[in-house]
Design a protein around this motif. Structure first.
Motif, PDB file in Angstrom:
ATOM      1  N   GLY A  88       0.960  -1.122   0.015  1.00 42.44           N
ATOM      2  CA  GLY A  88       0.195  -0.024   0.020  1.00 42.44           C
ATOM      3  C   GLY A  88       0.559   1.155  -0.136  1.00 42.44           C
ATOM      4  N   PRO A  89       0.437   2.263   0.887  1.00 38.87           N
ATOM      5  CA  PRO A  89       1.115   3.554   0.776  1.00 38.87           C
ATOM      6  C   PRO A  89       2.659   3.511   1.429  1.00 38.87           C
ATOM      7  CG  PRO A  89      -0.453   3.467   2.318  1.00 38.87           C
ATOM      8  CD  PRO A  89      -0.689   2.346   1.693  1.00 38.87           C
ATOM      9  N   GLN A  90       2.914   2.042   1.972  1.00 34.67           N
ATOM     10  CA  GLN A  90       4.188   2.089   2.896  1.00 34.67           C
ATOM     11  C   GLN A  90       5.662   2.324   2.195  1.00 34.67           C
ATOM     12  OE1 GLN A  90       4.291   2.084   6.083  1.00 34.67           O
ATOM     13  NE2 GLN A  90       2.097   1.891   6.243  1.00 34.67           N
ATOM     14  N   TYR A  91       5.477   2.130   0.652  1.00 38.10           N
ATOM     15  CA  TYR A  91       6.874   2.061   0.089  1.00 38.10           C
ATOM     16  C   TYR A  91       7.522   3.396   0.158  1.00 38.10           C
ATOM     17  CZ  TYR A  91       5.076   4.649  -3.960  1.00 38.10           C
ATOM     18  OH  TYR A  91       4.558   5.620  -4.846  1.00 38.10           O
ATOM     19  N   MET A  92       6.535   4.487   0.198  1.00 40.66           N
ATOM     20  CA  MET A  92       7.285   5.689   0.432  1.00 40.66           C
ATOM     21  C   MET A  92       8.229   5.882   1.701  1.00 40.66           C
ATOM     22  SD  MET A  92       5.929   9.555  -0.089  1.00 40.66           S
ATOM     23  CE  MET A  92       4.987   9.291  -1.380  1.00 40.66           C
ATOM     24  N   GLY A  93       7.634   5.460   2.798  1.00 42.63           N
ATOM     25  CA  GLY A  93       8.059   5.584   3.890  1.00 42.63           C
ATOM     26  C   GLY A  93       9.361   4.698   4.082  1.00 42.63           C
ATOM     27  N   LEU A  94       9.248   3.376   3.535  1.00 43.82           N
ATOM     28  CA  LEU A  94      10.459   2.630   3.612  1.00 43.82           C
ATOM     29  C   LEU A  94      11.397   2.847   2.638  1.00 43.82           C
ATOM     30  CD1 LEU A  94       8.012  -0.716   3.421  1.00 43.82           C
ATOM     31  CD2 LEU A  94       9.293  -0.011   5.092  1.00 43.82           C
ATOM     32  N   ASN A  95      11.077   3.431   1.466  1.00 41.48           N
ATOM     33  CA  ASN A  95      12.247   3.749   0.387  1.00 41.48           C
ATOM     34  C   ASN A  95      13.003   4.791   0.698  1.00 41.48           C
ATOM     35  OD1 ASN A  95      11.489   1.241  -0.507  1.00 41.48           O
ATOM     36  ND2 ASN A  95      10.590   2.054  -2.533  1.00 41.48           N
ATOM     37  N   TRP A  96      12.172   5.865   1.042  1.00 39.31           N
ATOM     38  CA  TRP A  96      13.093   7.088   1.244  1.00 39.31           C
ATOM     39  C   TRP A  96      12.763   7.718   2.495  1.00 39.31           C
ATOM     40  CZ3 TRP A  96      12.121  12.165   1.331  1.00 39.31           C
ATOM     41  CH2 TRP A  96      10.894  12.728   1.062  1.00 39.31           C
ATOM     42  N   VAL A  97      11.610   8.060   3.012  1.00 37.79           N
ATOM     43  CA  VAL A  97      11.559   8.776   4.186  1.00 37.79           C
ATOM     44  C   VAL A  97      12.346   8.461   5.312  1.00 37.79           C
ATOM     45  CG1 VAL A  97       9.659   9.657   5.751  1.00 37.79           C
ATOM     46  CG2 VAL A  97       9.214   9.404   3.472  1.00 37.79           C
ATOM     47  N   GLY A  98      12.160   6.887   5.397  1.00 35.69           N
ATOM     48  CA  GLY A  98      13.101   6.336   6.671  1.00 35.69           C
ATOM     49  C   GLY A  98      14.470   6.431   6.386  1.00 35.69           C
ATOM     50  N   PRO A  99      15.044   6.257   5.248  1.00 34.13           N
ATOM     51  CA  PRO A  99      16.391   6.246   5.116  1.00 34.13           C
ATOM     52  C   PRO A  99      16.720   7.724   4.868  1.00 34.13           C
ATOM     53  CG  PRO A  99      15.651   4.844   3.278  1.00 34.13           C
ATOM     54  CD  PRO A  99      14.339   5.372   4.159  1.00 34.13           C
ATOM     55  N   ALA A 100      15.749   8.794   4.592  1.00 27.73           N
ATOM     56  CA  ALA A 100      16.279  10.188   4.888  1.00 27.73           C
ATOM     57  C   ALA A 100      16.472  10.680   6.351  1.00 27.73           C
ATOM     58  CB  ALA A 100      15.163  11.122   3.858  1.00 27.73           C
ATOM     59  N   ILE A 101      15.522  10.011   7.262  1.00 31.78           N
ATOM     60  CA  ILE A 101      15.565  10.256   8.584  1.00 31.78           C
ATOM     61  C   ILE A 101      16.632   9.604   9.103  1.00 31.78           C
ATOM     62  CG2 ILE A 101      14.324   9.906  10.652  1.00 31.78           C
ATOM     63  CD1 ILE A 101      11.902  10.117   9.373  1.00 31.78           C
ATOM     64  N   MET A 102      17.153   8.669   8.832  1.00 25.23           N
ATOM     65  CA  MET A 102      18.427   8.021   9.187  1.00 25.23           C
ATOM     66  C   MET A 102      19.568   8.902   8.797  1.00 25.23           C
ATOM     67  SD  MET A 102      18.023   3.825   7.784  1.00 25.23           S
ATOM     68  CE  MET A 102      16.453   3.223   7.696  1.00 25.23           C
ATOM     69  N   ALA A 103      19.653   9.463   7.879  1.00 23.60           N
ATOM     70  CA  ALA A 103      20.771  10.189   7.212  1.00 23.60           C
ATOM     71  C   ALA A 103      20.521  11.639   7.890  1.00 23.60           C
ATOM     72  CB  ALA A 103      20.803  10.284   5.800  1.00 23.60           C
ATOM     73  N   PHE A 104      19.553  12.219   7.990  1.00 23.41           N
ATOM     74  CA  PHE A 104      19.473  13.886   8.564  1.00 23.41           C
ATOM     75  C   PHE A 104      18.817  14.071   9.556  1.00 23.41           C
ATOM     76  CE2 PHE A 104      19.569  13.806   3.555  1.00 23.41           C
ATOM     77  CZ  PHE A 104      20.539  14.462   3.393  1.00 23.41           C
ATOM     78  N   GLY A 105      18.165  12.742  10.128  1.00 22.42           N
ATOM     79  CA  GLY A 105      17.379  13.155  11.415  1.00 22.42           C
ATOM     80  C   GLY A 105      18.005  13.273  12.708  1.00 22.42           C
ATOM     81  N   SER A 106      17.489  13.719  13.924  1.00 21.53           N
ATOM     82  CA  SER A 106      18.321  13.839  15.090  1.00 21.53           C
ATOM     83  C   SER A 106      18.037  12.687  15.698  1.00 21.53           C
ATOM     84  CB  SER A 106      17.462  14.852  16.125  1.00 21.53           C
ATOM     85  OG  SER A 106      16.283  14.902  16.195  1.00 21.53           O
ATOM     86  N   ASP A 107      18.637  12.288  16.893  1.00 22.64           N
ATOM     87  CA  ASP A 107      18.205  11.201  17.639  1.00 22.64           C
ATOM     88  C   ASP A 107      16.806  10.724  17.714  1.00 22.64           C
ATOM     89  OD1 ASP A 107      20.994  10.223  17.114  1.00 22.64           O
ATOM     90  OD2 ASP A 107      21.549  10.862  19.421  1.00 22.64           O
ATOM     91  N   GLU A 108      16.229  12.249  18.160  1.00 26.10           N
ATOM     92  CA  GLU A 108      15.077  11.773  18.814  1.00 26.10           C
ATOM     93  C   GLU A 108      14.185  11.710  17.736  1.00 26.10           C
ATOM     94  OE1 GLU A 108      13.285  11.732  21.459  1.00 26.10           O
ATOM     95  OE2 GLU A 108      11.220  11.999  20.518  1.00 26.10           O
TER      96      GLU A 108
END
Lengths: 382, 325
Positions: A88-108
């Motif tokens: 369903g709509p998960q592929y966006m979160g899995l494919n790039w939102v998650g990895p972008a948060i891993m790369a740019f996000g704060s620990d929180e």
């Protein structure tokens, strides 16, 4: 030379197909229908994938993923799209939102956002395009005004898929007086925040795909900023890099051609003799598209930056999607206009044709891809 | 997953490119039209490159070398049937066999028919015999060296001819190598179109400043890139499973013919009127490639044959195709 993906890939593919056979109802055409039960299918399926470690197969182990390689990702991408994307709509979160948060996000931010994505429990939408900023994304005009230690967002997004069902939006807005890439900042915004209005846009794709999102003084805290203030273009580039191989549209094309090939299946339309040559050509085009996509995956595996190879693949894949859609309609004749469970292949071909029309527009238009390819061609030494 | 040709093959291709450049590149094709006997120089050059040592059917490295040799030949419209020469079977005594041609049995018409006195011809339904040129070459603009062959009853004991089970595989290899030659020609056609449109000034700017020209170049380049992937794939299939590679070879041949139609048309169009002039390379490339695109059969007949082959034998991919076993 070797064109095999290897035994591990074959095993993963077989495992995924077995799961789809067992847990995705026949005739499933994706989450974005008028039937809420279809979204529930994807939610259950995502939970199942997550429990088997397959939802985040490509994520690094540090973040709860399986640490899979690009070919594992490729197999997942192919099998999911071939079977109408049961994530369903998960592929966006899995494919790039998650990895972008891993790369740019704060620990929180990582603690807060990554686990729900990994469990398939959060739906994200992407607030990039605007009425005045489509292919030219750097022309975006949505603004973030400082407000205390936080921000107020004002502007409008458009073409925003899943906006009505999403809990979160990763949204690009401009901070300060800069133009073009300057000042663009990424925000992680809850979709239930006051001041957000989602207006669906009726379209040939069906519900949930196209929406307008109005941002009327939406207040967010400082913790909503992803990466640096003014550093949003780097996040966008990373997002686009993850999307560079694009959707494995060729896989669904091949599955539908397979279902319609002249195999004498009961109650299944077959390719008439006068379209046999076109069918053979379409299968060849599908193979070409797949091989070009694999070439783009190889550049990704080598760690090379996105280049014309990825754009070439996208041109071939999206055009192949439309070519196959048209051929399948030729095979069906007047039955091509039927939709739903009573239509040929439970409406899969009618559904595919409508989606294929968007293939050369979504996630970067055909013209943008052609421009990238031409730029590289003309940059080559004489 | 590794779709890249081995380093040795690429080095061999680079050596072939230098060798063909020593003949003046596409000038060799122009010379041959004026003096067909000049093609003997080309045959000798191929010999010096080691074409006689190639055994594509029996050796993967050799197959890759033959493929890049054909590609380089295609880039300059080399006036010689390189694929057929690369497939000369070598006898047990080391003697070189006959050049191979795949023909339409109704009319055994081949390019460069008169370059060799005897051919090893192959066709559908197990046609596998020797043949000799008869009558004059066509001598036309689109088939300057095309001539007819007449089958002989096995004309002597030539290595490779009449070997049971050998002809189908050999026919597949010929079709694959012909596609590599087409690939080379199309790759060069795109380069020529880029060079011309970058240099040509109209309306005060280079043609490449017009978006429609850039898009046409991009489309042609994508088409050639796709054909290159398919050519590599067919080569690999012939190497690992030649007995079941017939649909893959036909798919390559079919796609090469379809791609040639669009790429040659668009790249010649981008040359404007100059593209029709023989002093401009694209004209020679387009004219001299025509026999390879029409013989033994053209795009439509090949696509029909491909459909039949897929239905009978299936088609390798992510899902099953064709008749159930």
């Amino acid at each position: 030379m070797d064109f095999e993906l290897g035994e591990e890939a074959d095993t993963l593919r077989a495992r995924l197909r077995a799961m789809i056979d067992a847990h995705v109802p026949a005739g499933f055409l994706g989450a974005f229908t008028d039937d809420p039960a279809d979204l529930e299918v994807t939610q259950r399926f995502c939970a199942l994938l997550a429990s088997e470690g397959l939802l985040t197969v490509a994520w690094p182990t540090d973040h709860g993923g399986a640490g899979g390689n690009v070919w594992d990702q490729t197999v997942v991408r192919e099998e999911m799209w071939a079977h109408h994307e049961p994530r369903g709509p998960q592929y966006m979160g899995l494919n790039w939102v998650g990895p972008a948060i891993m790369a740019f996000g704060s620990d929180e931010q990582k603690r807060r956002y990554l686990p729900p994505i990994a469990e398939g429990g959060a739906i994200w939408c992407q607030g990039f395009s605007e009425p005045g900023a489509g292919s030219d994304l750097a022309a975006l005009a949505t603004r973030a005004h400082p407000d205390g230690d936080g921000w107020r967002l004002r502007g409008q997004k458009i073409w925003t898929s899943y906006a009505a069902m999403a809990q979160w939006c990763v949204l690009a807005a401009r901070v300060g007086p800069g133009e073009r890439h300057e000042g663009i900042t990424m925000f992680l915004v809850p979709m239930d925040a006051a001041g957000i209005t989602v207006v669906p846009i009726a379209s040939m794709l069906g519900p949930h795909h196209l929406n307008e999102v109005f941002l009327d003084d939406v207040a967010v805290g400082p913790e909503a900023v992803l990466g640096e203030v003014g550093g949003g273009w780097s996040v966008i580039r990373r997002a686009l890099a993850h999307e560079r191989v694009g959707i494995a549209r060729y896989a669904r094309c091949e599955r539908l051609l397979s279902l319609l090939s002249r195999r004498g299946q009961e109650a299944s339309p077959t390719v008439p003799d006068h379209l046999a040559a076109a069918w053979a050509r379409a299968l060849t085009q599908v193979r070409v598209a797949r091989l070009l996509a694999y070439r783009a995956v190889l550049t990704q595996e080598a760690g090379d930056p996105p280049d014309a190879t990825a754009s070439m693949a996208r041109i071939a894949v999206t055009r192949c999607d439309q070519l196959v859609a048209e051929l399948l309609f030729q095979v069906l004749g007047d039955a091509s206009l039927e939709a739903g469970g009573g239509a040929p292949l439970a409406g899969a071909i009618e559904d595919h044709w409508r989606y294929a029309q968007a293939a050369t527009v979504a996630s970067g238009t055909l013209e943008v891809q052609q421009t990238i390819v031409a730029r590289e061609l003309l940059g080559r030494p004489r | 997953m590794n779709p890249v040709l081995d380093r040795d093959a690429l080095d061999f291709g680079a050596a072939a490119r230098r060798a063909f450049a020593s003949l003046g590149g596409i000038a060799a094709a122009r010379r041959a039209e004026v003096d067909p006997t000049s093609r003997q120089t080309v045959v000798e050059l191929l010999g010096s490159l080691g074409i006689d040592d190639l055994d594509p059917v029996g050796n993967a490295d050799s197959a890759a070398a033959a493929a890049v040799l054909c590609e380089e030949a295609g880039r300059v419209a080399l006036p010689c049937p390189v694929g057929g020469l690369a497939l000369c079977a070598t006898g047990d005594d080391g003697s070189r066999g006959l050049p191979v041609a795949v023909v339409d049995p109704d009319r055994s018409r081949v390019d460069h028919a008169h370059l060799f006195p005897v051919w090893h011809v192959l066709g559908p339904d197990g046609l596998d015999t020797t043949a000799r040129p008869v009558g004059p070459a066509l001598g036309t603009r689109l088939g300057p060296f095309v001539g007819d062959l007449r089958a002989t009853d096995h004309d002597g004991d030539h290595p490779g001819t009449g070997r049971v089970g050998h002809s189908t595989a050999l026919r597949g290899w010929w079709l694959a190598l012909s596609a590599w030659t087409i690939l080379g020609a199309l790759d060069r056609a795109v380069e020529l179109a880029i060079a011309h449109t970058r240099d040509r000034i109209q309306f005060g700017k280079a043609l490449t400043d017009f978006q429609t020209v850039r898009f046409a170049l991009a489309d042609a380049a994508v088409a050639v890139a796709g054909l290159r992937e398919l050519a590599g794939y067919a080569l690999w299939r012939l190497d690992v499973d030649a007995d079941h590679a017939w649909p893959d070879v036909l798919a390559l041949r079919s796609h090469a013919l379809d791609t040639a139609r669009t790429v040659l048309r668009s790249t010649q169009q981008l040359h404007g009127a100059s593209g029709l002039c023989d002093e401009v390379d694209i004209s020679i490339l387009v004219r001299h490639l025509q026999p390879l695109l029409r013989l033994p059969s053209g795009a439509e007949a090949t696509a029909v044959e491909l459909a039949g082959a897929i239905e009978r034998h299936g088609f390798d991919g992510l899902f099953a195709h064709g008749r159930l076993p």
